[in-house]
Design an enzyme around this catalytic site. Structure first.
Site, PDB file in Angstrom:
ATOM      1  N   ASP A 188      -7.582  -7.528   9.234  1.00 20.14           N
ATOM      2  CA  ASP A 188      -7.946  -6.289   9.702  1.00 20.14           C
ATOM      3  C   ASP A 188      -8.796  -6.158  10.891  1.00 20.14           C
ATOM      4  OD1 ASP A 188      -6.506  -4.848   7.471  1.00 20.14           O
ATOM      5  OD2 ASP A 188      -8.484  -3.655   6.746  1.00 20.14           O
ATOM      6  N   HIS A 220       0.052  -4.522   7.723  1.00 21.69           N
ATOM      7  CA  HIS A 220      -1.154  -4.862   6.687  1.00 21.69           C
ATOM      8  C   HIS A 220      -0.161  -5.472   5.368  1.00 21.69           C
ATOM      9  CE1 HIS A 220      -4.502  -3.231   9.000  1.00 21.69           C
ATOM     10  NE2 HIS A 220      -3.524  -2.721   9.494  1.00 21.69           N
ATOM     11  N   TRP A 236       0.838  -1.143  -0.100  1.00 20.37           N
ATOM     12  CA  TRP A 236       0.128   0.035  -0.142  1.00 20.37           C
ATOM     13  C   TRP A 236       0.800   1.336  -0.121  1.00 20.37           C
ATOM     14  CZ3 TRP A 236      -4.899   0.051  -0.887  1.00 20.37           C
ATOM     15  CH2 TRP A 236      -5.668   1.382  -0.730  1.00 20.37           C
ATOM     16  N   GLU A 240      -7.548  -9.550   3.672  1.00 17.99           N
ATOM     17  CA  GLU A 240      -7.131  -8.818   2.434  1.00 17.99           C
ATOM     18  C   GLU A 240      -5.959  -9.391   1.774  1.00 17.99           C
ATOM     19  OE1 GLU A 240      -8.809  -4.564   3.193  1.00 17.99           O
ATOM     20  OE2 GLU A 240      -7.012  -4.878   4.111  1.00 17.99           O
ATOM     21  N   HIS A 299      -3.373 -10.553   4.913  1.00 19.22           N
ATOM     22  CA  HIS A 299      -3.437 -10.060   6.483  1.00 19.22           C
ATOM     23  C   HIS A 299      -4.873  -9.985   6.767  1.00 19.22           C
ATOM     24  CE1 HIS A 299      -3.693  -6.441   4.286  1.00 19.22           C
ATOM     25  NE2 HIS A 299      -4.391  -5.689   5.312  1.00 19.22           N
ATOM     26  N   HIS A 355      -8.316  -1.369  13.480  1.00 15.44           N
ATOM     27  CA  HIS A 355      -7.668  -0.729  12.471  1.00 15.44           C
ATOM     28  C   HIS A 355      -8.334   0.708  11.985  1.00 15.44           C
ATOM     29  CE1 HIS A 355      -5.286  -0.245   8.751  1.00 15.44           C
ATOM     30  NE2 HIS A 355      -6.276  -0.560   7.989  1.00 15.44           N
ATOM     31  N   HIS A 406     -14.831  -0.173   4.793  1.00 15.51           N
ATOM     32  CA  HIS A 406     -13.829  -0.802   6.137  1.00 15.51           C
ATOM     33  C   HIS A 406     -14.521  -0.298   7.306  1.00 15.51           C
ATOM     34  CE1 HIS A 406     -10.295  -1.657   3.757  1.00 15.51           C
ATOM     35  NE2 HIS A 406      -9.820  -2.155   4.906  1.00 15.51           N
TER      36      HIS A 406
HETATM   37 ZN    ZN Z   1      -5.497  -4.038   6.263  1.00 14.73          ZN
END
Ligand code: ZN
Length: 220
Positions: free
Chosen positions: A60, A54, A24, A184, A58, A64, A172
């Site tokens: 969440d 992340h 990311w 994810e 992974h 988060h 989210h």
């Molecule tokens: Zn994540």
């Protein structure tokens, strides 16, 4: 594999963590260094890992995006392990509530979404792309209404990249506020639509907002 028909078939849908793993934006870099190396005379091989919570496949946790949300150690194992439906949407750019309504069996508690994103893992792309397939806010609301406890997708986020521009991403928020766990960056390229047993075990390491996980689907 085996000769007996009742032998389970395991599918590892984990995207490995390495310096080549797509990240990311702002989340990098992944560093893996040998701090003891037998090739250089050390009595053991020991590595030191530096990565975002992340990275790669992974989980969440609500924490988060929710200030007082549950952290990873508070997520029950029976959310992370159990029957799971893999839904395939090869032609969609976004998964909407109507798409889920049309295909996801009633009673599904764990849902994995297979999209064209999975091809990126087969191609071993190490760059981050922004036009990945995502889940719409309406789909997130549908997932909550249906009582689904865990939802997974085959790229780094289930929200559209444009959702991150100015505020917290809406899918989210909807999911994590309702304690739906998010998985994810799974690779579903070799997985057919259908029912499996999910085994998803995030590391108990760090601050509990998220952690890399080894994730396996068991075919019966
Ligand atoms: Zn994540």
């Amino acid at each position: 594999m085996g000769s007996t028909t009742d032998m389970p078939i395991y599918h590892d849908i984990t995207v490995p963590v390495s310096p080549e793993t797509p990240l990311w934006p702002g989340d990098g870099p992944v560093r893996v260094e040998m701090v003891a190396d037998m090739a250089k005379g050390a009595p053991a091989n020991v590595s030191r890992l530096c990565l975002s919570s992340h990275t790669g496949t992974h989980v969440d946790a609500p924490f988060h995006f929710i200030r007082n949300g549950k952290k990873l150690p508070e997520i029950p194992l029976d959310t992370l392990i159990g029957p799971c439906w893999v839904a395939e949407f090869p032609d969609l750019d976004a998964v909407d509530a109507v798409d889920l309504e049309a295909t996801v069996p009633v009673g599904t508690e764990r849902l994995l979404l297979k999209t064209r994103n999975s091809r990126l893992w087969d191609e071993k792309r190490s760059d981050f792309i922004t036009d990945y397939v995502f889940v719409t806010p309406a789909a997130a609301e549908w997932i909550v209404r249906r009582g689904i406890r865990l939802v997974g997708i085959d790229y780094l986020s289930l929200d559209a990249y444009s959702e991150y521009v100015e505020s917290a991403p809406s899918a989210h928020l909807t999911l994590l506020r309702n304690e739906v766990v998010i998985l994810e960056t799974v690779n579903l390229s070799g997985i057919a639509e259908g029912r499996y047993q999910l085994i998803c075990l995030p590391l108990l390491a760090g601050n509990g907002d998220g952690a890399p996980a080894r994730v396996v689907l068991v075919e019966e």
